[in-house]
Scaffold this active site. Structure first.
Site, PDB file in Angstrom:
ATOM      1  N   LEU A  39      74.605 -22.202  48.347  1.00  0.00           N
ATOM      2  CA  LEU A  39      75.091 -20.854  48.066  1.00  0.00           C
ATOM      3  C   LEU A  39      74.374 -19.803  48.906  1.00  0.00           C
ATOM      4  CD1 LEU A  39      75.387 -20.905  44.160  1.00  0.00           C
ATOM      5  CD2 LEU A  39      77.024 -21.707  45.877  1.00  0.00           C
ATOM      6  N   GLN A  41      74.805 -15.141  49.692  1.00  0.00           N
ATOM      7  CA  GLN A  41      75.212 -13.895  49.053  1.00  0.00           C
ATOM      8  C   GLN A  41      76.720 -13.774  48.923  1.00  0.00           C
ATOM      9  OE1 GLN A  41      73.278 -10.860  51.375  1.00  0.00           O
ATOM     10  NE2 GLN A  41      71.437 -10.891  50.102  1.00  0.00           N
ATOM     11  N   HIS A  43      78.814 -16.225  48.169  1.00  0.00           N
ATOM     12  CA  HIS A  43      79.146 -16.904  46.920  1.00  0.00           C
ATOM     13  C   HIS A  43      78.716 -16.067  45.717  1.00  0.00           C
ATOM     14  CE1 HIS A  43      78.648 -20.516  49.685  1.00  0.00           C
ATOM     15  NE2 HIS A  43      79.870 -20.687  49.215  1.00  0.00           N
TER      16      HIS A  43
END
EC number: 6.3.2.1
Length: 300
Positions: A39, A41, A43
């Site tokens: 992940l 930012q 996501h």
């Protein structure tokens, strides 16, 4: 935040979460963010959007083997469970579903969701079978989670078009929410694959967003045609010595038909400028959607 790893457990956890949320309320909404993990930012922005709009937020992390070709990077795809869980918690996820391959595909799969036409161009032309894998796994995840809304970033514009198509065709009861592409400070679209870039490749990769940003100016030039515009786009990308173009195309959106005239550009349909470019061994995608005057914005 609760983490579960099996289909049975996510269904039980959702049943309990719905029961708790419905206590004293007429209804609750489930927002879903499907990912392959690692992940960033971008996501997190999807999770945060779902958090604002839904009562329960579910994140899935599953590196789906069906959407990787024989020479692609399934084993090499970056994974970091602890970091993913920390970022998911920070963004406000309630449930994280992290199934294994054997849980999602306990036997060789014989049923696939295949969307025609729009999967045969752009990424589909160089990655045969990729969108069959995407459509199949997203259908499975929708069946498992049964969300009210599902959130996707517009960096993967073709993927969203494919998902919206099968959702409409199969009457899947989920609203697809398009979300803005998040970018680094220098304009590079956030992607889990950015980690593969070395220092010089990373520096040159900003040519993608820079090219998309030049299009408005090129459109004002007298006598501009689609062919000339396509040439400008390719020339500007190739000014970065390490850039190797997979495709740079101008298409309607979401139908992904070829655009052959400026009359189409100035018509009633949104226009997608889509790029896929390799820097070393790393393939990056980026795009920009141009809406007709007075049309809808790129993200709902």
């Amino acid at each position: 935040m609760k983490t579960v790893e099996t289909i049975q457990d996510i269904r039980l956890a959702l049943k309990e979460a719905r029961r708790e949320t419905l206590h004293g309320k007429p209804e609750c909404t489930v927002g879903f963010v499907p990912t392959m993990g690692y992940l960033h930012q971008g996501h997190q922005s999807l999770i945060e959007r779902a958090r604002k709009e839904c009562d329960i937020v579910v994140l899935s992390i599953f590196v789906n083997p069906l959407q990787f070709g024989p020479n692609e990077d399934f084993e090499r795809y970056p994974r970091d469970r602890e970091r993913d869980l920390r970022l998911a918690s920070e963004a406000g996820a309630d449930l994280v579903f992290m199934p294994g391959v054997t849980d999602m595909y306990p036997t060789p799969i014989r049923t696939k969701v295949i969307v025609s036409n729009i999967t045969e161009v752009l990424c589909g032309s160089s990655r045969p079978g990729h969108f069959d894998g995407v459509a199949t796994v997203v259908t499975k995840l929708f069946q498992i989670v049964q969300p009210d809304k599902a959130y996707f970033g517009m960096k993967d514009a073709q993927q969203i078009a494919v998902i919206e198509q099968f959702v409409a065709d199969l009457n899947v009861p989920v609203t697809i929410v398009r979300c803005e592409t998040l970018r680094e400070a220098d304009g590079l679209a956030m992607s889990s694959r950015n980690v593969y870039l070395n220092e010089e490749e990373r520096k040159q990769a900003v040519i993608l967003s820079a090219t998309l940003g030049r299009i408005d100016g090129w459109l004002t030039e007298e006598g501009m045609t689609v062919d000339r515009l396509n040439g400008r786009i390719r020339d500007h990308i190739e000014s970065a010595p390490l850039a190797r173009i997979d495709y740079a195309e101008i298409r309607t959106y979401p139908g992904l038909d070829s655009v052959v005239s400026m009359e189409q550009w100035n018509g009633s349909q949104p226009i997608l400028v889509a790029l896929a470019v390799r820097f070393g061994k790393t393939r990056l995608i980026d795009n920009r959607i141009f809406f007709p005057e007075g049309g809808e914005p790129a993200c709902s």
